[in-house]
Design a protein around this motif. Structure first.
Motif, PDB file in Angstrom:
ATOM      1  N   LEU A 155     107.786 -33.072  11.760  1.00 40.42           N
ATOM      2  CA  LEU A 155     108.775 -33.706  12.632  1.00 40.42           C
ATOM      3  C   LEU A 155     109.753 -32.674  13.179  1.00 40.42           C
ATOM      4  O   LEU A 155     110.159 -32.742  14.343  1.00 40.42           O
ATOM      5  N   SER A 156     110.134 -31.729  12.356  1.00 40.11           N
ATOM      6  CA  SER A 156     111.141 -30.749  12.758  1.00 40.11           C
ATOM      7  C   SER A 156     110.642 -29.811  13.850  1.00 40.11           C
ATOM      8  O   SER A 156     111.450 -29.223  14.569  1.00 40.11           O
ATOM      9  N   VAL A 157     109.309 -29.660  13.978  1.00 40.79           N
ATOM     10  CA  VAL A 157     108.755 -28.851  15.069  1.00 40.79           C
ATOM     11  C   VAL A 157     108.128 -29.718  16.143  1.00 40.79           C
ATOM     12  O   VAL A 157     107.593 -29.201  17.131  1.00 40.79           O
ATOM     13  N   ASN A 158     108.176 -31.059  15.963  1.00 45.11           N
ATOM     14  CA  ASN A 158     107.550 -31.999  16.910  1.00 45.11           C
ATOM     15  C   ASN A 158     106.112 -31.576  17.189  1.00 45.11           C
ATOM     16  O   ASN A 158     105.731 -31.250  18.322  1.00 45.11           O
ATOM     17  N   GLY A 167     100.271 -37.918  22.605  1.00 45.79           N
ATOM     18  CA  GLY A 167     100.833 -36.602  22.880  1.00 45.79           C
ATOM     19  C   GLY A 167     101.471 -35.961  21.672  1.00 45.79           C
ATOM     20  O   GLY A 167     100.818 -35.702  20.659  1.00 45.79           O
ATOM     21  N   SER A 168     102.763 -35.725  21.748  1.00 44.96           N
ATOM     22  CA  SER A 168     103.495 -35.080  20.665  1.00 44.96           C
ATOM     23  C   SER A 168     103.787 -36.076  19.551  1.00 44.96           C
ATOM     24  O   SER A 168     103.763 -37.292  19.746  1.00 44.96           O
ATOM     25  N   LEU A 169     104.106 -35.550  18.380  1.00 45.02           N
ATOM     26  CA  LEU A 169     104.340 -36.382  17.204  1.00 45.02           C
ATOM     27  C   LEU A 169     105.459 -37.390  17.430  1.00 45.02           C
ATOM     28  O   LEU A 169     105.420 -38.504  16.888  1.00 45.02           O
ATOM     29  N   ILE A 170     106.448 -37.051  18.235  1.00 48.68           N
ATOM     30  CA  ILE A 170     107.592 -37.936  18.449  1.00 48.68           C
ATOM     31  C   ILE A 170     107.157 -39.315  18.947  1.00 48.68           C
ATOM     32  O   ILE A 170     107.803 -40.322  18.647  1.00 48.68           O
ATOM     33  N   GLU A 171     106.031 -39.397  19.650  1.00 50.90           N
ATOM     34  CA  GLU A 171     105.550 -40.674  20.165  1.00 50.90           C
ATOM     35  C   GLU A 171     105.202 -41.652  19.054  1.00 50.90           C
ATOM     36  O   GLU A 171     105.259 -42.868  19.253  1.00 50.90           O
ATOM     37  N   THR A 172     104.823 -41.140  17.899  1.00 50.74           N
ATOM     38  CA  THR A 172     104.292 -41.983  16.830  1.00 50.74           C
ATOM     39  C   THR A 172     105.314 -42.290  15.745  1.00 50.74           C
ATOM     40  O   THR A 172     104.979 -42.901  14.740  1.00 50.74           O
ATOM     41  N   VAL A 173     106.563 -41.845  15.925  1.00 50.01           N
ATOM     42  CA  VAL A 173     107.615 -42.071  14.938  1.00 50.01           C
ATOM     43  C   VAL A 173     108.385 -43.336  15.295  1.00 50.01           C
ATOM     44  O   VAL A 173     108.929 -43.445  16.396  1.00 50.01           O
ATOM     45  N   ASN A 174     108.414 -44.295  14.373  1.00 45.17           N
ATOM     46  CA  ASN A 174     109.208 -45.509  14.590  1.00 45.17           C
ATOM     47  C   ASN A 174     110.658 -45.305  14.183  1.00 45.17           C
ATOM     48  O   ASN A 174     111.579 -45.676  14.914  1.00 45.17           O
ATOM     49  N   SER A 175     110.863 -44.709  13.014  1.00 43.08           N
ATOM     50  CA  SER A 175     112.229 -44.532  12.507  1.00 43.08           C
ATOM     51  C   SER A 175     112.205 -43.570  11.333  1.00 43.08           C
ATOM     52  O   SER A 175     111.139 -43.249  10.789  1.00 43.08           O
ATOM     53  N   VAL A 200     116.713 -34.578  16.147  1.00 42.58           N
ATOM     54  CA  VAL A 200     116.144 -34.265  14.832  1.00 42.58           C
ATOM     55  C   VAL A 200     114.654 -33.951  14.953  1.00 42.58           C
ATOM     56  O   VAL A 200     114.153 -33.007  14.321  1.00 42.58           O
ATOM     57  N   ILE A 201     113.943 -34.734  15.772  1.00 46.26           N
ATOM     58  CA  ILE A 201     112.518 -34.460  15.989  1.00 46.26           C
ATOM     59  C   ILE A 201     112.415 -33.285  16.962  1.00 46.26           C
ATOM     60  O   ILE A 201     112.833 -33.363  18.106  1.00 46.26           O
ATOM     61  N   GLY A 202     111.883 -32.198  16.466  1.00 47.16           N
ATOM     62  CA  GLY A 202     111.923 -30.956  17.226  1.00 47.16           C
ATOM     63  C   GLY A 202     113.251 -30.246  17.086  1.00 47.16           C
ATOM     64  O   GLY A 202     113.593 -29.398  17.912  1.00 47.16           O
ATOM     65  N   GLY A 203     113.997 -30.541  16.006  1.00 49.17           N
ATOM     66  CA  GLY A 203     115.331 -29.989  15.825  1.00 49.17           C
ATOM     67  C   GLY A 203     115.443 -28.948  14.744  1.00 49.17           C
ATOM     68  O   GLY A 203     116.547 -28.466  14.450  1.00 49.17           O
ATOM     69  N   TYR A 204     114.349 -28.586  14.087  1.00 46.38           N
ATOM     70  CA  TYR A 204     114.285 -27.453  13.165  1.00 46.38           C
ATOM     71  C   TYR A 204     115.310 -27.529  12.033  1.00 46.38           C
ATOM     72  O   TYR A 204     115.880 -26.519  11.610  1.00 46.38           O
ATOM     73  N   GLY A 205     115.547 -28.747  11.540  1.00 48.84           N
ATOM     74  CA  GLY A 205     116.381 -28.922  10.354  1.00 48.84           C
ATOM     75  C   GLY A 205     117.854 -28.675  10.557  1.00 48.84           C
ATOM     76  O   GLY A 205     118.581 -28.465   9.579  1.00 48.84           O
ATOM     77  N   LEU A 206     118.342 -28.738  11.778  1.00 48.59           N
ATOM     78  CA  LEU A 206     119.736 -28.381  12.063  1.00 48.59           C
ATOM     79  C   LEU A 206     120.690 -29.570  12.076  1.00 48.59           C
ATOM     80  O   LEU A 206     121.899 -29.374  12.218  1.00 48.59           O
TER      81      LEU A 206
END
Length: 486
Positions: A155-158, A167-175, A200-206
């Motif tokens: 999730l952190s790198v999407n 497409g990217s992992l973010i599409e499949t995340v509900n919550s 947060v998704i694609g946010g590298y733990g920041l």
């Protein structure tokens, strides 16, 4: 001209395979891959940025995370979050900081067969999910080609993978639930605390600690493997007309040669096509890794010799021939071998780069990239190509339109001079990519300049400003943030 691979097995190829098999067994089986995480010293898998840390905390319960954040606040320490640590740019640690090792926080919490969802703690791996959902005839929608990574890390790198219909992992995340720097736990979705979702998704733990995640699943299906060879000049049209236009094609992977005599010209294509599902049950058992020591040996030859690159490339034809027409479930397609990529050396390391380029730019992009690399001394061992459809939901989105994703495996030395020389070439490659309206992936070593990141990610400043707004004490820090966010 594209053509179906002919099924042929020559005595020469059999002999080469046998030699490689025996040699690899004798020479390679003793090589081990060490865990990079210790109590006071840390590095990611590339080993390019080893640093001293204050402490590594194994997280099994939420109370541990809360106490760690409280201690960090009292002592003004930075906190970083680590999973399998396959990033290569210090994304999971910070000098003299605390590292939360999430791998033990790994329970599968719920599987909803009717809604086709799974709720899982962030330290679990994709392998953990596959083993849990496979008995229900379910599979994940999007993940990397290998299943060794943690959910929180992905999730952190999407992340993205072989599936061309998602497409990217973010599409499949509900919550997901997120623990903020002050220890507060919030629910995050597209409707609740929604400002955190694309950060947060694609946010590298920041922005906080991802606790547990609800992910969308899909049916586990049976696919038939289809193999094709073609020239790079034909690839864009082939993909558009024969892959995307055929709704039965569910997954796709391409490889382009790094051998000297066919450098960035010859290609092999693998498509996974929806098959008759009557045979699903007889193929539904999850496969395990096998025979990876042979691939490891061949990759070692490719690492050290140009003739090894040619041998490796030529032998892939036999590999594709053997797979053509095979039946494989979705879960097993998404269980690619990974142990052969493990590499340990005191003098050199393998690094990754990933570049995204629009489909209609592919041919001219490869011509320009070849022109750069033929004049440079870069030990490029392998390139795989995937497809990622446009998705700009994440603030740091890499897929601004439908794109091919080229994953480059490069061997380089560990000295500062080696880093300087490799960095120069990589920045040249990134400039070529940007000139073709492309972008690059962020989980790797900090070779790109700040200006290159801004060109690839126009919302860069917005991302880092929101990080400072939502984490005003900058409790969550890593080397990536220090290099590009301050």
């Amino acid at each position: 001209m594209k053509m179906k691979l002919k099924k042929k097995k020559t005595v020469r190829n059999k002999l080469l395979i046998l030699i490689c098999f025996v040699s690899s067994y004798l020479l390679i089986m003793t090589v081990s891959f060490n865990d990079r995480l210790t109590r006071t010293e840390i590095s990611d898998v590339g080993n390019l940025m080893p640093v001293k840390i204050k402490e590594a905390v194994t997280g099994k319960e939420e109370k541990t995370f809360e106490q760690t954040l409280k201690e960090a606040s009292e002592k003004n320490l930075s906190v970083s979050i680590a999973g399998k640590m396959h990033s290569q740019g210090g994304h999971t640690y910070y000098p003299n900081g605390i590292v939360l090792d999430m791998k033990s926080y790994n329970r599968i919490l719920q599987i909803d067969k009717e809604e086709k969802t799974v709720t899982v703690q962030s330290g679990a791996t994709w392998d953990d999910i596959q083993r849990a959902v496979n008995p229900y005839g379910l599979a994940v929608k999007v993940m990397q080609s290998q299943n060794i990574f943690t959910i929180g890390g992905s999730l952190s790198v999407n992340a993205h993978g072989r599936d061309i219909r998602h497409g990217s992992l973010i599409e499949t995340v509900n919550s997901f639930r997120l623990m903020k720097a002050d220890g507060e736990i919030i629910n995050v979705s597209r409707k609740e605390n929604s400002q955190y979702f694309p950060l947060v998704i694609g946010g590298y733990g920041l922005f906080g600690i991802i606790l547990d995640v609800e992910l969308q699943l899909t049916d586990d299906e049976l696919y038939e493997v289809r193999t094709t060879s073609l020239s790079y000049k034909e690839y864009s049209d082939f993909f558009t007309e024969k892959v995307m236009a055929d709704k039965k094609v569910k997954m796709h992977l391409a490889r382009i040669s790094t051998a000297p005599d066919s450098f960035l010209k010859d290609m092999y294509i693998t498509d996974w096509v929806l098959a008759n599902q009557e045979a699903y049950t007889s193929h539904s058992q999850l496969k395990e890794e096998r025979g990876t020591f042979l691939m490891k040996f061949l990759l070692g030859l490719s690492r050290n010799f140009d003739w090894g690159k040619k041998l490796f490339w030529d032998l892939q034809e036999g590999y594709f021939q053997r797979q053509d027409g095979e039946l494989m479930t979705r879960n097993n397609v998404m269980r690619s071998e990974s142990k052969f990529l493990e590499y340990e050396s005191e003098s050199d390391t393998d690094i990754l780069q990933e570049y995204f380029v629009p489909i209609d730019e592919f041919e001219s992009y490869m011509d320009d990239l070849r022109h750069v690399l033929l004049d440079e001394d870069l030990n490029l061992m392998n390139i795989t190509i995937r497809y990622v459809e446009e998705n700009q939901e994440a603030v740091l989105s890499y897929s601004k339109e439908d794109m091919f994703a080229l994953v480059l495996l490069i061997n380089q030395g560990l000295t500062e001079k080696d880093k300087e020389e490799t960095g120069k070439i990589i920045r040249e490659m990134i400039d070529v990519t940007l000139d073709h309206n492309g972008s690059y992936y962020l989980p790797y070593y900090s070779y790109p300049t700040n200006d290159q990141m801004k060109r690839a990610y126009p919302r860069k400043e917005e991302f880092f400003q929101k990080k400072r707004n939502l984490d005003p004490e900058e409790r969550f820090r890593n080397m990536f943030y220090e290099g590009y966010g301050e």
